[in-house]
Design an enzyme around this catalytic site. Structure first.
Site, PDB file in Angstrom:
ATOM      1  CE1 TYR A  80       6.588  14.341   9.731  1.00 15.40           C
ATOM      2  CE2 TYR A  80       6.053  15.081   7.552  1.00 15.40           C
ATOM      3  CZ  TYR A  80       5.596  14.423   9.133  1.00 15.40           C
ATOM      4  OH  TYR A  80       4.225  14.077   8.674  1.00 15.40           O
TER       5      TYR A  80
ATOM      6  CB  CYS B  27       1.697  33.950  12.840  1.00 14.73           C
ATOM      7  SG  CYS B  27       1.182  35.625  11.792  1.00 14.73           S
ATOM      8  CD  GLU B  28       3.895  28.568  14.335  1.00 11.34           C
ATOM      9  OE1 GLU B  28       4.452  28.410  15.122  1.00 11.34           O
ATOM     10  OE2 GLU B  28       2.280  29.088  15.013  1.00 11.34           O
TER      11      GLU B  28
ATOM     12  CE1 TYR C  65       0.875  10.593   3.450  1.00 12.36           C
ATOM     13  CE2 TYR C  65       3.005  10.813   1.742  1.00 12.36           C
ATOM     14  CZ  TYR C  65       2.025   9.663   3.138  1.00 12.36           C
ATOM     15  OH  TYR C  65       1.930   7.874   2.966  1.00 12.36           O
TER      16      TYR C  65
ATOM     17  CD  GLU D 106      -1.293  -0.879   3.840  1.00 10.74           C
ATOM     18  OE1 GLU D 106      -2.855  -1.068   3.504  1.00 10.74           O
ATOM     19  OE2 GLU D 106      -1.111  -0.398   4.414  1.00 10.74           O
ATOM     20  N   PRO D 107       1.654   1.361  -1.276  1.00 12.28           N
ATOM     21  CG  PRO D 107       2.639   1.355  -3.611  1.00 12.28           C
ATOM     22  CD  PRO D 107       1.034   0.714  -2.309  1.00 12.28           C
ATOM     23  N   GLY D 108       2.369   5.461  -1.012  1.00 11.74           N
ATOM     24  CA  GLY D 108       1.395   6.198  -0.841  1.00 11.74           C
ATOM     25  C   GLY D 108       2.389   7.216  -1.414  1.00 11.74           C
ATOM     26  NE  ARG D 109       7.569   9.665   1.103  1.00  9.45           N
ATOM     27  CZ  ARG D 109       7.355  10.372   2.582  1.00  9.45           C
ATOM     28  NH1 ARG D 109       6.834  11.507   2.286  1.00  9.45           N
ATOM     29  NH2 ARG D 109       6.520  10.023   3.696  1.00  9.45           N
TER      30      ARG D 109
HETATM   31  C1  LIG Z   1      -0.929   2.005   7.335  1.00 11.81           C
HETATM   32  C2  LIG Z   1       0.093   2.697   6.030  1.00 11.81           C
HETATM   33  N1  LIG Z   1      -0.035   1.774   5.238  1.00 11.81           N
HETATM   34  C3  LIG Z   1       0.535   2.827   3.766  1.00 11.81           C
HETATM   35  C4  LIG Z   1       1.159   4.046   4.826  1.00 11.81           C
HETATM   36  C5  LIG Z   1       1.558   4.689   2.833  1.00 11.81           C
HETATM   37  O1  LIG Z   1       2.944   5.053   3.581  1.00 11.81           O
HETATM   38  P1  LIG Z   1       3.715   5.812   2.411  1.00 11.81           P
HETATM   39  O2  LIG Z   1       3.106   7.126   1.685  1.00 11.81           O
HETATM   40  O3  LIG Z   1       5.316   5.445   3.084  1.00 11.81           O
HETATM   41  O4  LIG Z   1       3.914   4.789   0.825  1.00 11.81           O
HETATM   42  C6  LIG Z   1       1.034   4.839   5.212  1.00 11.81           C
HETATM   43  C7  LIG Z   1       2.075   5.825   5.781  1.00 11.81           C
HETATM   44  O5  LIG Z   1       3.259   5.642   6.288  1.00 11.81           O
HETATM   45  C8  LIG Z   1       0.448   3.529   6.816  1.00 11.81           C
HETATM   46  O6  LIG Z   1       1.128   4.215   7.559  1.00 11.81           O
HETATM   47  N1  LIG Z   2       3.052  12.258   6.517  1.00  8.29           N
HETATM   48  C1  LIG Z   2       4.357  12.398   6.807  1.00  8.29           C
HETATM   49  C2  LIG Z   2       3.972  10.544   6.313  1.00  8.29           C
HETATM   50  C3  LIG Z   2       3.422   9.403   7.202  1.00  8.29           C
HETATM   51  C4  LIG Z   2       2.663   8.511   6.650  1.00  8.29           C
HETATM   52  C5  LIG Z   2       0.864   7.624   7.117  1.00  8.29           C
HETATM   53  N2  LIG Z   2       2.023   6.725   8.250  1.00  8.29           N
HETATM   54  C6  LIG Z   2       5.257  12.506   6.011  1.00  8.29           C
HETATM   55  O1  LIG Z   2       4.502  13.300   5.457  1.00  8.29           O
HETATM   56  O2  LIG Z   2       5.833  12.258   5.278  1.00  8.29           O
END
Ligand SMILES: Cc1ncc(COP(=O)(O)O)c(C=O)c1O
Ligand SMILES: N[C@@H](CCCC[NH3+])C(=O)O
Length: 426
Positions: free
Chosen positions: A328, A355-356, A384, A284-287
């Site tokens: 981060y 304002c930070e 993100y 389950e990739p997001g980034r």
């Molecule tokens: C349970 C789970 N799956 C998938 C992801 C997606 O992560 P990433 O965006 O690093 O691929 C996250 C976030 O880190 C997560 O918490």
């Molecule tokens: N939101 C974070 C990562 C967390 C992903 C979800 N577990 C980022 O910008 O890098």
């Protein structure tokens, strides 16, 4: 994806300067072709290479109706982590059987929404959720497929704030024999659960596979023990996401195949050696899917010089549209998009307008002399950024545009001041 013509930055054949004029700034811009190219890498390295696999897009990275539609078209599943994300998928007409639901504290209302829509699977994050979910299923006279998220006790080499596999983590079922085995037995015996198997997610923005490989060892033992102790063949295993991308030259991302191959090879041989049924495998990739496909455009406003110290060039957005540098210490690269070919003889801090004091988008940014009205492009902001945007200082959340082959399309309208006070009462 990028080209420079007549001193201007283009993305997928669209001038960033024209985009800024047409849609105003701050603006999120996504290249559809780049998203599709990233999906192709996952298909080639995983889905089409190994049988009985699928990938779910972790839509927390960038959750919009448009992304749900695109993922459906591309044959990807969706990983949601809230009722809001699930609702977005429902409204996009996403196939519910291809949704998995993660999260360490899903509320009753969220779980009910999931059960009422018969989503594909719920990733149970702790034992308390297991009992609560069973109670809900009984109340509703329904059943559901579940996985267990396991905390594999591994430390990922990434920012401490985005590591999730350590023993002391709020995520996942701890790997203690007296917790995990009774929970497995309970799930197998329950009349309302179809117990599919195990899930881990060890952290985010990873540039090496060692944490995935270490966490797999834990899963292999669980597959074997589940068979030996309960005579049960685990049906599914999800290796989470976390695959890193390039923000700056310091990042050296590795191809998806370098995460997948060692995991798959080990899993296949372990199952053969131990006479276990090979489970279905998912990720389950997001980034990885959206990160490098997105950029942000800002207009530079005030320039402040502090003689002998530094120069600040302020933009019309900041930690409200990209909280990652403040949260981060994340680093980004950029380019003054209307001076794309000019010599970079200045070094400035790009500050936001919030304002930070931590609202600095890029430190020590090398660029041509910045001027009021210049357009700044910041790269690799697709993950993100929009999804963590907020209304601090009552700044409206910017619009989102998708570009493809010289055409642009608005997929999220800019928030208006009225949108921000819509739910307020005098
Ligand atoms: C349970 C789970 N799956 C998938 C992801 C997606 O992560 P990433 O965006 O690093 O691929 C996250 C976030 O880190 C997560 O918490
Ligand atoms: N939101 C974070 C990562 C967390 C992903 C979800 N577990 C980022 O910008 O890098």
């Amino acid at each position: 994806m990028f080209e420079i013509k007549n001193n201007e930055l283009f993305i997928d054949q669209c001038s960033t300067i024209e985009l800024a004029k047409k849609y105003d700034t701050p603006l999120y811009v996504y290249s559809e072709n780049k998203i599709v190219e990233n999906l192709k890498e996952i298909k080639d390295a995983f889905i089409n290479k190994y049988p009985n696999t699928h990938a779910a897009y972790a839509c927390k990275a960038f959750c919009t109706l448009y992304m749900c539609k695109l993922m459906e078209q591309e044959g990807f599943w969706l990983d949601v982590v809230s009722g809001g994300e699930l609702y977005t998928a429902i409204k996009a007409g996403f196939p519910m059987e291809h949704i998995e639901f993660n999260g360490n504290n899903k509320t009753r209302a969220e779980l009910e929404l999931a059960l009422d829509n018969n989503i594909g699977r719920i990733v149970v994050d702790n034992v308390s959720e297991l009992y609560f979910l069973e109670k809900l299923c009984v109340e509703k006279n329904t059943t559901t497929k579940i996985l267990f998220r396991i905390t594999p006790n591994v430390s990922a080499d990434t920012h401490e704030y985005i590591t999730t596999g350590k023993k002391d983590s709020k995520f996942g079922i701890p790997l203690d024999d007296e917790i995990v085995y009774p929970a497995i037995k309970y799930a197998i015996d329950s009349e309302v659960f179809d117990f599919l198997g195990f899930h881990f997610h060890v952290g985010s923005q990873l540039h090496d596979n060692s944490t995935h490989v270490a966490a797999l060892e834990v899963i292999l033992n669980l597959l074997k023990d589940t068979k030996e102790k309960f005579g049960y063949d685990v049906k599914d295993f999800n290796m989470g996401g976390g695959f890193g991308i390039k923000y700056t030259d310091a990042d050296k991302p590795i191809p998806i195949s370098e995460f997948v191959d060692p995991v798959m090879e080990k899993l296949i041989s372990f199952c053969e050696e131990n006479n276990l049924k090979m489970p279905a495998v998912s990720m389950e990739p997001g980034r990885f899917i959206v990160g490098e496909a997105g950029i942000q455009l800002y207009t530079i406003g005030n320039i402040k010089e502090i003689p002998g110290i530094r120069t600040y060039a302020a933009v019309d957005g900041g930690m409200t549209d990209n909280v990652r540098p403040g949260l981060y210490g994340a680093k980004y690269e950029g380019l003054i998009a209307n001076k794309a070919e000019e010599e970079k003889d200045a070094t400035v801090y790009i500050s936001g307008k919030c304002c930070e004091s931590t609202d600095i988008i890029i430190k020590d940014f090398k660029c041509p002399q910045p001027e009021f009205g210049d357009i700044l492009a910041v790269f690799s902001t697709g993950a993100y950024g929009y999804s963590m945007a907020n209304n601090y200082n009552k700044n409206p959340i910017p619009a989102v545009v998708v570009v493809k082959d010289g055409e642009s399309k608005l997929i999220v309208k800019r928030q208006s001041y009225d949108d921000m006070i819509m739910n307020e009462v005098l």
